[in-house]
Design a protein around this motif. Structure first.
Motif, PDB file in Angstrom:
ATOM      1  N   LEU A 179      11.561   4.850   2.527  1.00 19.57           N
ATOM      2  CA  LEU A 179      10.225   5.320   2.149  1.00 19.57           C
ATOM      3  C   LEU A 179      10.137   6.832   2.282  1.00 19.57           C
ATOM      4  N   SER A 180       9.446   7.457   1.350  1.00 17.54           N
ATOM      5  CA  SER A 180       9.170   8.879   1.487  1.00 17.54           C
ATOM      6  C   SER A 180       8.172   9.084   2.624  1.00 17.54           C
ATOM      7  N   ARG A 181       7.993  10.331   3.047  1.00 15.00           N
ATOM      8  CA  ARG A 181       7.033  10.603   4.119  1.00 15.00           C
ATOM      9  C   ARG A 181       5.621  10.196   3.702  1.00 15.00           C
ATOM     10  N   ALA A 216       0.821  -1.211   0.000  1.00 18.12           N
ATOM     11  CA  ALA A 216       0.000   0.000   0.000  1.00 18.12           C
ATOM     12  C   ALA A 216       0.856   1.262   0.000  1.00 18.12           C
ATOM     13  N   ALA A 217       2.056   1.170   0.532  1.00 22.21           N
ATOM     14  CA  ALA A 217       2.927   2.344   0.607  1.00 22.21           C
ATOM     15  C   ALA A 217       3.337   2.825  -0.768  1.00 22.21           C
ATOM     16  N   PHE A 222       2.494   0.881  14.091  1.00 22.06           N
ATOM     17  CA  PHE A 222       3.344   0.323  13.039  1.00 22.06           C
ATOM     18  C   PHE A 222       4.806   0.331  13.482  1.00 22.06           C
ATOM     19  N   SER A 223       5.236   1.425  14.120  1.00 20.46           N
ATOM     20  CA  SER A 223       6.638   1.559  14.527  1.00 20.46           C
ATOM     21  C   SER A 223       7.039   0.491  15.543  1.00 20.46           C
ATOM     22  N   ALA A 248       3.346   7.280   5.424  1.00 22.56           N
ATOM     23  CA  ALA A 248       1.992   7.564   5.925  1.00 22.56           C
ATOM     24  C   ALA A 248       0.987   6.570   5.360  1.00 22.56           C
ATOM     25  N   ARG A 249       1.136   6.198   4.088  1.00 15.41           N
ATOM     26  CA  ARG A 249       0.236   5.200   3.493  1.00 15.41           C
ATOM     27  C   ARG A 249       0.424   3.836   4.150  1.00 15.41           C
ATOM     28  N   ALA A 250       1.686   3.476   4.446  1.00 14.56           N
ATOM     29  CA  ALA A 250       1.961   2.202   5.115  1.00 14.56           C
ATOM     30  C   ALA A 250       1.334   2.174   6.503  1.00 14.56           C
TER      31      ALA A 250
END
Length: 255
Positions: free
Chosen positions: A215-217, A147-148, A192-193, A221-223
């Motif tokens: 990953l970009s910001r 999804a990310a 998630f973290s 956020a999507r992940a």
């Protein structure tokens, strides 16, 4: 004649580095995650008791494994500890009557070769137990990573061993009385973290030879959103870890 070469899916330096970073995290973090490592170690103790195998000389690879180490030392074993299998096994002369491997085999390019080296380091009738996370692990994390980056997802989670393929691997490696078992742990996460930290604490980060960029910001956020979408009524997400355990012996003939 063309020689068969082993595909370089994993980076040896990255695989070794993740184990060493995990060892540091185990010492410096206030409450590092150990549930997978401890489960593997406790399972090894139960198996050793069940088969009544009390080794004189043992090797533990992958973690200090306090539960397993205490059991072996109380049984009178001379125990050697090693963080990583690949730098150690080629240097070993046969002589161990037990080898326990916690993790490590999930990111080995030449898994049949590693299994052969484990067998070769045993005395005749020596016993080996190797546990690692299998191919049915972290499905929620996999969904979050897809999804990310929905358009062009990068390889961020390395391929894991399918337990169904393990019996043939053991037979190819010449293990006597080979057995493959699996069991599952479900762990609940509020964030998630937390999942990412738990993986890093236990040396389970990616060891791919060609790592993807960070990953970009927006992608992160999507992940996080995709991960949170799996939450239950209590706001927590259940993640699954499949633990594959391989057991076997070296034949009495020593081959």
């Amino acid at each position: 004649m063309v020689e068969n070469s082993v595909p370089a899916i994993f980076s040896e330096p990255r695989r070794i580095a993740r184990v060493r970073r995990a060892a540091v995290r185990q010492h410096v973090r206030g409450a590092p995650a150990r549930f997978l490592l401890d489960d593997m170690a406790e399972d090894m103790v139960e198996r050793l008791r069940f088969v009544r195998h009390l080794p004189r000389r043992a090797l533990i690879i992958g973690d200090t494994a306090p539960t397993l180490l205490a059991f072996l030392e109380q049984s009178g074993s001379d125990v050697t500890l090693a963080l990583d299998a690949d730098p150690v096994l080629p240097q070993l002369s046969p002589g161990f009557d037990f080898i326990g491997v916690l993790g490590q085999l999930d990111a080995v390019n030449d898994l049949p070769g590693a299994l052969i080296r484990l067998r070769a380091a045993l005395v005749p009738n020596g016993y080996v137990i190797a546990s690692f996370i299998g191919g049915q692990s972290v499905p929620v994390l996999r969904d979050a990573m897809l999804a990310a980056e929905p358009d062009r997802p990068a390889a961020r989670i390395h391929p894991l061993v399918d337990a169904r393929a393990a019996p043939s691997l053991l037979q190819r490696a010449g293990w006597k009385d080979p057995v493959v078992d699996t069991h599952t742990l479900l762990v609940r996460y509020a964030r998630f973290s937390q999942l990412i930290d738990d993986l890093r604490d236990q040396g389970l980060g990616s060891a791919l030879a060609r790592p993807a960029p960070a990953l970009s910001r927006a992608a992160l956020a999507r992940a996080q959103a995709a991960f949170a979408a799996h939450a239950g009524a209590d706001g927590k997400v259940s993640e699954r870890f499949e633990i594959v355990t391989l057991t076997g012996r070296r034949s009495l003939a020593g081959t």
